[in-house]
Design a protein around this motif. Structure first.
Motif, PDB file in Angstrom:
ATOM      1  N   ASP A   1       0.933  -1.261   0.129  1.00  0.00           N
ATOM      2  CA  ASP A   1       0.045   0.007  -0.115  1.00  0.00           C
ATOM      3  C   ASP A   1       0.934   1.054  -0.043  1.00  0.00           C
ATOM      4  O   ASP A   1       1.517   1.566   0.928  1.00  0.00           O
ATOM      5  CB  ASP A   1      -1.016  -0.068   1.233  1.00  0.00           C
ATOM      6  CG  ASP A   1      -1.824   1.148   1.440  1.00  0.00           C
ATOM      7  OD1 ASP A   1      -2.420   1.536   0.266  1.00  0.00           O
ATOM      8  OD2 ASP A   1      -2.099   1.755   2.072  1.00  0.00           O
ATOM      9  N   LEU A   2       0.953   2.090  -1.318  1.00  0.00           N
ATOM     10  CA  LEU A   2       1.768   3.070  -1.352  1.00  0.00           C
ATOM     11  C   LEU A   2       1.069   4.097  -0.992  1.00  0.00           C
ATOM     12  O   LEU A   2       0.200   4.817  -2.105  1.00  0.00           O
ATOM     13  CB  LEU A   2       2.606   3.054  -2.547  1.00  0.00           C
ATOM     14  CG  LEU A   2       3.083   1.870  -3.021  1.00  0.00           C
ATOM     15  CD1 LEU A   2       3.760   2.029  -4.340  1.00  0.00           C
ATOM     16  CD2 LEU A   2       4.334   1.499  -2.044  1.00  0.00           C
ATOM     17  N   ASN A   3       0.897   4.957   0.362  1.00  0.00           N
ATOM     18  CA  ASN A   3       0.269   5.832   0.472  1.00  0.00           C
ATOM     19  C   ASN A   3       0.921   7.347   0.383  1.00  0.00           C
ATOM     20  O   ASN A   3       1.915   7.467   1.085  1.00  0.00           O
ATOM     21  CB  ASN A   3      -0.288   5.896   2.087  1.00  0.00           C
ATOM     22  CG  ASN A   3      -1.428   6.546   2.540  1.00  0.00           C
ATOM     23  OD1 ASN A   3      -1.399   7.860   1.932  1.00  0.00           O
ATOM     24  ND2 ASN A   3      -2.452   6.164   3.391  1.00  0.00           N
ATOM     25  N   PHE A   4       0.581   8.448  -0.472  1.00  0.00           N
ATOM     26  CA  PHE A   4       1.152   9.367  -0.677  1.00  0.00           C
ATOM     27  C   PHE A   4       0.504  10.721  -0.176  1.00  0.00           C
ATOM     28  O   PHE A   4       0.899  12.003  -0.561  1.00  0.00           O
ATOM     29  CB  PHE A   4       1.114   9.454  -2.187  1.00  0.00           C
ATOM     30  CG  PHE A   4       1.924   8.417  -2.889  1.00  0.00           C
ATOM     31  CD1 PHE A   4       3.366   8.710  -3.008  1.00  0.00           C
ATOM     32  CD2 PHE A   4       1.540   7.299  -3.296  1.00  0.00           C
ATOM     33  CE1 PHE A   4       4.202   7.796  -3.795  1.00  0.00           C
ATOM     34  CE2 PHE A   4       2.173   6.254  -4.068  1.00  0.00           C
ATOM     35  CZ  PHE A   4       3.556   6.734  -4.158  1.00  0.00           C
ATOM     36  N   GLY A   5      -0.383  10.317   1.004  1.00  0.00           N
ATOM     37  CA  GLY A   5      -1.142  11.455   1.600  1.00  0.00           C
ATOM     38  C   GLY A   5      -2.146  12.284   1.011  1.00  0.00           C
ATOM     39  O   GLY A   5      -2.804  11.828   0.002  1.00  0.00           O
ATOM     40  N   ILE A   6      -2.444  13.397   1.489  1.00  0.00           N
ATOM     41  CA  ILE A   6      -3.377  14.186   0.833  1.00  0.00           C
ATOM     42  C   ILE A   6      -3.425  14.704  -0.336  1.00  0.00           C
ATOM     43  O   ILE A   6      -4.254  14.222  -1.604  1.00  0.00           O
ATOM     44  CB  ILE A   6      -3.988  15.333   1.750  1.00  0.00           C
ATOM     45  CG1 ILE A   6      -4.426  14.720   3.134  1.00  0.00           C
ATOM     46  CG2 ILE A   6      -5.272  16.132   1.465  1.00  0.00           C
ATOM     47  CD1 ILE A   6      -5.657  13.680   3.317  1.00  0.00           C
ATOM     48  N   ASP A   7      -2.258  15.340  -0.659  1.00  0.00           N
ATOM     49  CA  ASP A   7      -2.259  16.158  -1.875  1.00  0.00           C
ATOM     50  C   ASP A   7      -0.718  16.134  -2.389  1.00  0.00           C
ATOM     51  O   ASP A   7      -0.096  17.091  -2.336  1.00  0.00           O
ATOM     52  CB  ASP A   7      -2.892  17.426  -2.062  1.00  0.00           C
ATOM     53  CG  ASP A   7      -3.276  17.949  -3.119  1.00  0.00           C
ATOM     54  OD1 ASP A   7      -2.929  17.291  -4.298  1.00  0.00           O
ATOM     55  OD2 ASP A   7      -3.381  19.430  -3.058  1.00  0.00           O
ATOM     56  N   PRO A   8      -0.285  14.876  -2.954  1.00  0.00           N
ATOM     57  CA  PRO A   8       1.195  14.952  -3.103  1.00  0.00           C
ATOM     58  C   PRO A   8       1.600  15.705  -4.596  1.00  0.00           C
ATOM     59  O   PRO A   8       0.795  15.844  -5.367  1.00  0.00           O
ATOM     60  CB  PRO A   8       1.336  13.358  -3.492  1.00  0.00           C
ATOM     61  CG  PRO A   8       0.124  12.927  -3.937  1.00  0.00           C
ATOM     62  CD  PRO A   8      -1.020  13.569  -3.014  1.00  0.00           C
ATOM     63  N   PRO A   9       2.655  16.007  -4.715  1.00  0.00           N
ATOM     64  CA  PRO A   9       3.247  16.704  -6.256  1.00  0.00           C
ATOM     65  C   PRO A   9       2.688  15.761  -7.246  1.00  0.00           C
ATOM     66  O   PRO A   9       2.881  14.589  -7.119  1.00  0.00           O
ATOM     67  CB  PRO A   9       4.506  16.949  -5.872  1.00  0.00           C
ATOM     68  CG  PRO A   9       5.223  16.818  -4.495  1.00  0.00           C
ATOM     69  CD  PRO A   9       3.922  16.048  -3.784  1.00  0.00           C
ATOM     70  N   PRO A  10       2.421  16.436  -8.279  1.00  0.00           N
ATOM     71  CA  PRO A  10       1.925  15.742  -9.467  1.00  0.00           C
ATOM     72  C   PRO A  10       2.711  14.502  -9.913  1.00  0.00           C
ATOM     73  O   PRO A  10       2.268  13.645 -10.257  1.00  0.00           O
ATOM     74  CB  PRO A  10       1.875  16.797 -10.498  1.00  0.00           C
ATOM     75  CG  PRO A  10       1.695  17.796  -9.836  1.00  0.00           C
ATOM     76  CD  PRO A  10       2.392  17.879  -8.508  1.00  0.00           C
ATOM     77  N   ASP A  11       4.047  14.645  -9.944  1.00  0.00           N
ATOM     78  CA  ASP A  11       4.897  13.565 -10.466  1.00  0.00           C
ATOM     79  C   ASP A  11       5.467  12.608  -9.386  1.00  0.00           C
ATOM     80  O   ASP A  11       6.036  11.765  -9.736  1.00  0.00           O
ATOM     81  CB  ASP A  11       6.194  14.374 -11.099  1.00  0.00           C
ATOM     82  CG  ASP A  11       5.913  15.165 -12.321  1.00  0.00           C
ATOM     83  OD1 ASP A  11       4.770  14.976 -12.847  1.00  0.00           O
ATOM     84  OD2 ASP A  11       6.557  16.274 -12.760  1.00  0.00           O
ATOM     85  N   GLU A  12       5.064  12.995  -8.209  1.00  0.00           N
ATOM     86  CA  GLU A  12       5.516  12.096  -7.019  1.00  0.00           C
ATOM     87  C   GLU A  12       5.186  10.448  -7.299  1.00  0.00           C
ATOM     88  O   GLU A  12       5.927   9.457  -7.125  1.00  0.00           O
ATOM     89  CB  GLU A  12       5.249  12.634  -5.662  1.00  0.00           C
ATOM     90  CG  GLU A  12       5.849  11.715  -4.749  1.00  0.00           C
ATOM     91  CD  GLU A  12       5.576  12.424  -3.254  1.00  0.00           C
ATOM     92  OE1 GLU A  12       4.855  11.830  -2.457  1.00  0.00           O
ATOM     93  OE2 GLU A  12       6.263  13.392  -2.949  1.00  0.00           O
ATOM     94  N   ILE A  13       3.974  10.601  -7.556  1.00  0.00           N
ATOM     95  CA  ILE A  13       3.387   9.122  -7.279  1.00  0.00           C
ATOM     96  C   ILE A  13       3.693   7.983  -8.487  1.00  0.00           C
ATOM     97  O   ILE A  13       4.139   6.852  -8.091  1.00  0.00           O
ATOM     98  CB  ILE A  13       1.725   9.013  -7.246  1.00  0.00           C
ATOM     99  CG1 ILE A  13       1.249   9.850  -6.128  1.00  0.00           C
ATOM    100  CG2 ILE A  13       1.193   7.610  -7.375  1.00  0.00           C
ATOM    101  CD1 ILE A  13      -0.361   9.726  -5.932  1.00  0.00           C
TER     102      ILE A  13
END
Length: 263
Positions: A1-13
């Motif tokens: 489960d790769l959880n990137f939080g509420i509002d990650p930078p567009p290219d991060e995920i």
């Protein structure tokens, strides 16, 4: 489960998903973020860049129909060949009557049927909505009821986020809560669990519940009983001392508890 939080930078995920995929080919990667739009963008980028599956989008909210952003997420999952978690969290959580459980199942099934029509390939992962036991013990029992109900649909894998159960609890209570709930969820029919795999006690509880290992002591024998009794939704035998508080919160409490000692 790769959880990137509420509002990650567009290219991060998409960057992170591609990096993890290179390290662990073939392992299902769950793309998890607070906003459906972030998951949608990540799925589109993964499809564009040829990031190999299996991928799972976590999650599609359900309960009040499908809005524009929700449909975009579903279409992106279909294009990327990704699985889909359906989380019927847009529903009234008051009470744990059987009728309400059936209604949640109905709402989740409607979302799944719409996703099928838009090209998503099963299985779907139906979220059992695990809430912190200290805040919502009745909701914990409802999550177990949902796991039993979700199994009625053949293209669904019942899902429980075990880690949620211990939110806000001190370690002395939180650790037993995760262990007992993991066994109970496996017994109730969970086909997927979100939990820290480095938590050896929690992982052993799951293996005990599934009959993969035999109990080494009375406490482990009781965890096996938890799985068996939860499967049939009957009464439980008395809990041993180390699991007493956890058992009360999960199976008996009817209102929020004050922390530190719980009792």
């Amino acid at each position: 489960d790769l959880n990137f939080g509420i509002d990650p930078p567009p290219d991060e995920i998409p960057w992170a998903v591609a990096a993890v995929r290179e390290a662990v080919p073939g392992v299902p990667l769950w793309i998890d973020a607070g906003r459906p739009a972030a998951i949608t963008a990540a799925l589109e980028a993964c499809a564009r860049d040829g990031v190999a599956g299996p991928l799972v989008a976590n999650s599609l909210p359900a309960g009040v129909g499908m809005g524009t952003a929700d449909e975009a997420l579903v279409r992106a999952a279909a294009t990327a060949g990704a699985g889909l978690v359906i989380s019927p969290r847009r529903v009234d959580r008051d009470g744990i009557a059987n009728g309400e459980v059936d209604w949640v199942m109905h709402e989740a099934s409607q979302a799944a049927d719409r996703a099928l029509a838009l090209g998503v390939t099963p299985p779907f992962y139906f979220d059992a909505l695990v809430y912190p036991a200290l805040l919502d013990p009745q909701g914990v029992r409802r999550s177990l009821a949902l796991l039993r109900v979700y199994g009625r649909r053949e293209d669904v894998v019942p899902l429980a986020a075990v880690r949620n159960i211990a939110y806000g609890a001190p370690r002395s209570v939180g650790v037993p809560l995760r262990i007992v709930y993991a066994a109970a969820a496996a017994g109730a029919g969970a086909g997927a669990l979100i939990l820290p795999v480095e938590d050896a006690a929690c992982m052993r509880a799951v293996r005990l519940a599934l009959g993969e290992v035999t109990p080494a002591d009375g406490g482990e024998a009781w965890l096996c009983a938890v799985a068996a009794w939860t499967r049939s939704n009957e009464a439980l035998p008395p809990a041993p001392e180390e699991y007493r508080d956890a058992a009360r919160l999960i199976f008996h409490a009817d209102r929020p508890m004050n922390t530190p000692g719980v009792l």
